[in-house]
Design a protein around this motif. Structure first.
Motif, short mmCIF file in Angstrom:
data_model
loop_
_atom_site.label_atom_id
_atom_site.label_comp_id
_atom_site.label_asym_id
_atom_site.label_seq_id
_atom_site.Cartn_x
_atom_site.Cartn_y
_atom_site.Cartn_z
N GLN A 132 -66.55 11.09 -1.84
CA GLN A 132 -65.77 11.20 -3.09
C GLN A 132 -65.42 9.82 -3.63
N ILE A 133 -65.03 8.92 -2.75
CA ILE A 133 -64.72 7.55 -3.19
C ILE A 133 -65.98 6.88 -3.73
N TRP A 134 -67.09 7.06 -3.03
CA TRP A 134 -68.36 6.48 -3.48
C TRP A 134 -68.76 7.04 -4.85
N ASP A 135 -68.64 8.35 -5.02
CA ASP A 135 -68.99 8.96 -6.31
C ASP A 135 -68.15 8.38 -7.44
N TYR A 168 -78.28 7.82 -5.21
CA TYR A 168 -77.47 6.78 -4.61
C TYR A 168 -76.39 7.38 -3.73
N THR A 169 -76.77 7.70 -2.51
CA THR A 169 -75.82 8.26 -1.57
C THR A 169 -74.90 7.17 -1.03
N ALA A 170 -73.77 7.59 -0.53
CA ALA A 170 -72.78 6.65 0.01
C ALA A 170 -73.35 5.90 1.21
N PRO A 171 -72.93 4.66 1.40
CA PRO A 171 -73.32 3.95 2.62
C PRO A 171 -72.82 4.72 3.85
N MET A 172 -73.46 4.46 4.95
CA MET A 172 -73.13 5.13 6.21
C MET A 172 -71.63 5.07 6.52
N TYR A 173 -71.05 6.22 6.80
CA TYR A 173 -69.64 6.40 7.18
C TYR A 173 -68.66 6.26 6.02
N GLN A 191 -72.89 -2.26 5.50
CA GLN A 191 -72.60 -1.28 4.46
C GLN A 191 -72.05 -1.92 3.19
N LEU A 192 -71.25 -2.97 3.33
CA LEU A 192 -70.67 -3.62 2.15
C LEU A 192 -71.76 -4.23 1.28
N ALA A 193 -72.72 -4.90 1.90
CA ALA A 193 -73.82 -5.51 1.15
C ALA A 193 -74.71 -4.45 0.51
N PHE A 194 -75.00 -3.37 1.25
CA PHE A 194 -75.82 -2.30 0.68
C PHE A 194 -75.11 -1.64 -0.50
N ALA A 195 -73.81 -1.42 -0.38
CA ALA A 195 -73.06 -0.82 -1.48
C ALA A 195 -73.08 -1.74 -2.70
N ALA A 196 -72.88 -3.03 -2.48
CA ALA A 196 -72.91 -3.99 -3.59
C ALA A 196 -74.26 -3.97 -4.29
N GLU A 197 -75.32 -3.92 -3.51
CA GLU A 197 -76.66 -3.88 -4.08
C GLU A 197 -76.83 -2.64 -4.97
N ARG A 198 -76.41 -1.49 -4.48
CA ARG A 198 -76.56 -0.25 -5.23
C ARG A 198 -75.73 -0.27 -6.51
N LEU A 199 -74.54 -0.85 -6.45
CA LEU A 199 -73.67 -0.88 -7.62
C LEU A 199 -74.20 -1.79 -8.73
N CYS A 200 -75.09 -2.71 -8.39
CA CYS A 200 -75.62 -3.66 -9.37
C CYS A 200 -76.76 -3.11 -10.23
N VAL A 201 -77.23 -1.92 -9.94
CA VAL A 201 -78.31 -1.33 -10.72
C VAL A 201 -77.75 -0.89 -12.08
N PRO A 202 -78.32 -1.42 -13.19
CA PRO A 202 -77.76 -1.11 -14.51
C PRO A 202 -77.76 0.37 -14.87
N GLU A 203 -78.85 1.07 -14.62
CA GLU A 203 -78.97 2.50 -14.96
C GLU A 203 -79.12 3.28 -13.66
N LEU A 204 -78.02 3.75 -13.12
CA LEU A 204 -78.06 4.48 -11.85
C LEU A 204 -78.59 5.90 -12.04
N ASP A 205 -79.48 6.30 -11.15
CA ASP A 205 -79.86 7.70 -11.01
C ASP A 205 -78.92 8.23 -9.94
N ILE A 206 -77.73 8.65 -10.37
CA ILE A 206 -76.62 8.92 -9.45
C ILE A 206 -76.99 9.79 -8.25
N PRO A 207 -77.75 10.87 -8.40
CA PRO A 207 -78.06 11.67 -7.20
C PRO A 207 -78.85 10.90 -6.14
#
Length: 95
Positions: free
Chosen positions: A61-64, A52-57, A34-50
């Motif tokens: 709210q913290i992820w948002d 990008y769901t939170a990693p498993m578990y 989950q840590l690696a997947f979250a890091a990958e998602r956070l590196c996208v310059p222009e996020l389409d926020i909807p």
């Protein structure tokens, strides 16, 4: 001006000291990369926020809050999450 490594180190220390996100907890709750997947998602310059769901578990709210930060701050968090994943892997003896 702080360097990238200084900013990442500071963020990782905050994850541990302020938020209590220790290696032991990562071993218990983030053993499915989950840590690696979250890091990958956070590196996208222009996020389409909807999209990008939170990693498993992870707490939604913290992820948002994380994905709502500016790009530079997301990169800092991503770097700290990669450091956390490396710590987790070292602690469980994986290569």
């Amino acid at each position: 001006m702080e360097t990238g490594i200084e900013l990442i180190k500071k963020e990782r220390e905050e994850q541990i000291l302020k938020h209590g996100r220790t290696t032991e907890l990562d071993i218990e709750y983030n053993s499915s990369c989950q840590l690696a997947f979250a890091a990958e998602r956070l590196c996208v310059p222009e996020l389409d926020i909807p999209s990008y769901t939170a990693p498993m578990y992870w707490d939604e709210q913290i992820w948002d809050k994380m994905i709502s930060k500016p790009y530079k701050q997301r990169l800092i968090i991503a770097g700290a999450l990669i450091a956390a994943e490396l710590d987790r892997l070292s602690a469980v003896g994986e290569k």
